[in-house]
Design an enzyme around this catalytic site. Structure first.
Site, PDB file in Angstrom:
ATOM      1  N   ASP A  41      30.544  41.576  37.380  1.00  0.00           N
ATOM      2  CA  ASP A  41      30.033  42.502  36.366  1.00  0.00           C
ATOM      3  C   ASP A  41      29.382  41.723  35.214  1.00  0.00           C
ATOM      4  O   ASP A  41      29.747  40.580  34.948  1.00  0.00           O
ATOM      5  CB  ASP A  41      31.228  43.335  35.849  1.00  0.00           C
ATOM      6  CG  ASP A  41      30.786  44.628  35.181  1.00  0.00           C
ATOM      7  OD1 ASP A  41      29.573  44.894  35.086  1.00  0.00           O
ATOM      8  OD2 ASP A  41      31.678  45.380  34.740  1.00  0.00           O
ATOM      9  N   GLY A  42      28.424  42.361  34.554  1.00  0.00           N
ATOM     10  CA  GLY A  42      27.839  41.774  33.346  1.00  0.00           C
ATOM     11  C   GLY A  42      26.423  41.241  33.495  1.00  0.00           C
ATOM     12  O   GLY A  42      25.888  40.621  32.579  1.00  0.00           O
ATOM     13  N   GLY A  73      23.529  42.969  33.842  1.00  0.00           N
ATOM     14  CA  GLY A  73      22.598  43.685  32.980  1.00  0.00           C
ATOM     15  C   GLY A  73      22.714  43.245  31.529  1.00  0.00           C
ATOM     16  O   GLY A  73      21.705  43.036  30.841  1.00  0.00           O
ATOM     17  N   ARG A  74      23.945  43.080  31.097  1.00  0.00           N
ATOM     18  CA  ARG A  74      24.182  42.650  29.715  1.00  0.00           C
ATOM     19  C   ARG A  74      23.650  41.226  29.463  1.00  0.00           C
ATOM     20  O   ARG A  74      23.123  40.920  28.405  1.00  0.00           O
ATOM     21  CB  ARG A  74      25.684  42.698  29.408  1.00  0.00           C
ATOM     22  CG  ARG A  74      25.972  43.373  28.074  1.00  0.00           C
ATOM     23  CD  ARG A  74      27.398  43.220  27.642  1.00  0.00           C
ATOM     24  NE  ARG A  74      28.336  43.892  28.530  1.00  0.00           N
ATOM     25  CZ  ARG A  74      29.649  43.655  28.532  1.00  0.00           C
ATOM     26  NH1 ARG A  74      30.169  42.785  27.690  1.00  0.00           N
ATOM     27  NH2 ARG A  74      30.436  44.303  29.354  1.00  0.00           N
ATOM     28  N   HIS A 102      20.173  40.473  37.605  1.00  0.00           N
ATOM     29  CA  HIS A 102      20.573  40.553  39.015  1.00  0.00           C
ATOM     30  C   HIS A 102      20.188  39.267  39.754  1.00  0.00           C
ATOM     31  O   HIS A 102      20.931  38.767  40.590  1.00  0.00           O
ATOM     32  CB  HIS A 102      19.905  41.755  39.694  1.00  0.00           C
ATOM     33  CG  HIS A 102      20.351  43.084  39.139  1.00  0.00           C
ATOM     34  ND1 HIS A 102      21.607  43.287  38.629  1.00  0.00           N
ATOM     35  CD2 HIS A 102      19.699  44.272  39.027  1.00  0.00           C
ATOM     36  CE1 HIS A 102      21.712  44.543  38.223  1.00  0.00           C
ATOM     37  NE2 HIS A 102      20.577  45.158  38.441  1.00  0.00           N
ATOM     38  N   SER A 159      27.459  48.131  41.250  1.00  0.00           N
ATOM     39  CA  SER A 159      26.173  48.825  41.130  1.00  0.00           C
ATOM     40  C   SER A 159      25.735  49.481  42.441  1.00  0.00           C
ATOM     41  O   SER A 159      24.991  50.448  42.427  1.00  0.00           O
ATOM     42  CB  SER A 159      25.093  47.852  40.662  1.00  0.00           C
ATOM     43  OG  SER A 159      25.240  46.605  41.276  1.00  0.00           O
ATOM     44  N   THR A 160      26.209  48.942  43.564  1.00  0.00           N
ATOM     45  CA  THR A 160      25.836  49.507  44.875  1.00  0.00           C
ATOM     46  C   THR A 160      26.180  50.974  44.964  1.00  0.00           C
ATOM     47  O   THR A 160      25.464  51.761  45.578  1.00  0.00           O
ATOM     48  CB  THR A 160      26.640  48.868  46.039  1.00  0.00           C
ATOM     49  OG1 THR A 160      27.499  47.894  45.535  1.00  0.00           O
ATOM     50  CG2 THR A 160      25.735  48.358  47.098  1.00  0.00           C
ATOM     51  N   LEU A 199      34.599  29.180  55.096  1.00  0.00           N
ATOM     52  CA  LEU A 199      34.903  30.367  54.303  1.00  0.00           C
ATOM     53  C   LEU A 199      34.181  31.621  54.828  1.00  0.00           C
ATOM     54  O   LEU A 199      33.027  31.536  55.249  1.00  0.00           O
ATOM     55  CB  LEU A 199      34.493  30.109  52.847  1.00  0.00           C
ATOM     56  CG  LEU A 199      34.548  31.269  51.854  1.00  0.00           C
ATOM     57  CD1 LEU A 199      35.296  30.828  50.600  1.00  0.00           C
ATOM     58  CD2 LEU A 199      33.155  31.735  51.484  1.00  0.00           C
ATOM     59  N   ARG A 222      38.950  47.494  34.973  1.00  0.00           N
ATOM     60  CA  ARG A 222      39.047  48.662  35.857  1.00  0.00           C
ATOM     61  C   ARG A 222      38.825  48.213  37.295  1.00  0.00           C
ATOM     62  O   ARG A 222      38.191  47.189  37.534  1.00  0.00           O
ATOM     63  CB  ARG A 222      37.921  49.665  35.517  1.00  0.00           C
ATOM     64  CG  ARG A 222      38.049  50.340  34.193  1.00  0.00           C
ATOM     65  CD  ARG A 222      36.995  51.451  34.073  1.00  0.00           C
ATOM     66  NE  ARG A 222      35.640  50.916  34.001  1.00  0.00           N
ATOM     67  CZ  ARG A 222      35.040  50.543  32.881  1.00  0.00           C
ATOM     68  NH1 ARG A 222      35.665  50.636  31.734  1.00  0.00           N
ATOM     69  NH2 ARG A 222      33.817  50.068  32.911  1.00  0.00           N
ATOM     70  N   GLU A 255      47.282  39.776  42.312  1.00  0.00           N
ATOM     71  CA  GLU A 255      47.259  39.433  40.889  1.00  0.00           C
ATOM     72  C   GLU A 255      45.904  39.856  40.340  1.00  0.00           C
ATOM     73  O   GLU A 255      44.889  39.697  41.028  1.00  0.00           O
ATOM     74  CB  GLU A 255      47.381  37.919  40.710  1.00  0.00           C
ATOM     75  CG  GLU A 255      48.654  37.361  41.241  1.00  0.00           C
ATOM     76  CD  GLU A 255      49.523  36.754  40.145  1.00  0.00           C
ATOM     77  OE1 GLU A 255      50.621  36.304  40.494  1.00  0.00           O
ATOM     78  OE2 GLU A 255      49.116  36.742  38.967  1.00  0.00           O
TER      79      GLU A 255
END
Ligand code: V0D
Length: 244
Positions: free
Chosen positions: A16-17, A19-20, A33, A61-62, A127, A193, A206
């Site tokens: 997240d973040g 756009g900011r 993005h 965002s999806t 991975l 959230r 966790e």
């Protein structure tokens, strides 16, 4: 040999973040993005070096189809650009790609690129880079319920025999076997959230939050969260969790 109790096998991140991050630079959202996408490569390689087995990434965002058409189109094209740019590095590092979510609703080109990336990396042994793309946890659980209902209807399963393991087996993370549930969830950008991400699988995880915006979250930050997890977990390693 059994994995160490405090080993972080499955890491999930809500990125997240972006756009900011762009706004702070007086740039359009897609600029964030783009930077976020480049950070996916950086963190994937760092996680691989830390011995993490599964890295699940969610750009929530999806789910947000209510965004302007041009932005949705841009987001839907990100897998195309991601694999164009990073496939050679993923192959060189034995990274195996998985995408979970509703792929049937994607533009044909996006779906083709995603399916091709999974096929091309299927034999890789490092991975697992697992993208939650066009994904929602409640939708995933509804799908699992439908799978179980079909088994009941076919007479293969009795309602009173449905157990937590059966639900876990019907989710899209079942293919990760012992690593299907994340050990740690990190969300960047200060929000605390779940945003409909892996609701069932995160039951014992966790939860950790970083104030950094996703494009700024680097290897050093990852290292700190992983070290912190291992330190906290050494004390609780004996507590057994459900294997569903
Ligand atoms: C946008 C930060 C790669 C979050 C990362 C729409 C904001 C960059 C992918 C990707 C996103 C997804 C599937 C796949 C390969 C790559 C991606 C989204 C957003 C969701 F198979 N970056 N990226 N997907 N951003």
């Amino acid at each position: 040999m059994a994995a160490k109790e405090n080993q972080l096998n499955h890491l999930a991140i809500i990125m997240d973040g972006n756009g900011r991050w762009a706004k702070a630079r007086k740039q359009p959202r897609f600029f964030g993005h783009q930077a976020g996408m480049e950070n996916v490569e950086r963190i994937t390689l760092a996680a691989n070096h830390l011995g993490i087995k599964v890295l699940t990434l969610y750009a929530f965002s999806t789910e947000n189809w209510a965004r302007p058409k041009a932005e949705v189109a841009y987001l839907m094209n990100l897998p195309v650009r991601f694999f164009d740019k990073f496939m050679p590095t993923l192959m060189a590092n034995q990274v195996k790609v998985n995408v979970m979510g509703d792929l049937t609703q994607l533009p044909a080109k996006t779906r083709q690129v995603v399916e091709r990336a999974m096929a091309d990396t299927a034999a890789n042994t490092g991975l697992v880079l697992n993208f939650a793309f066009n994904y929602g946890a409640r939708k995933e659980i509804v799908g699992a319920v439908q799978t179980l209902a079909r088994a009941v209807q076919a007479g293969r399963l009795a309602p009173e025999d449905i157990a937590e393991q059966d639900v876990g087996q019907a989710l899209m993370t079942a293919k990760f076997g012992p690593y299907r549930n994340p050990d740690l969830l990190i969300r960047t950008s200060g929000e605390q959230r779940l945003s409909n991400f892996l609701l069932w699988q995160l039951a014992y995880a966790e939860l950790a939050f970083s104030d950094k915006l996703w494009p700024d979250f680097d290897e050093q930050d990852l290292m700190e969260f992983v070290t912190n997890y291992q330190g906290r977990h050494r004390r609780f390693g004996k507590i057994d969790e459900s294997d569903s």
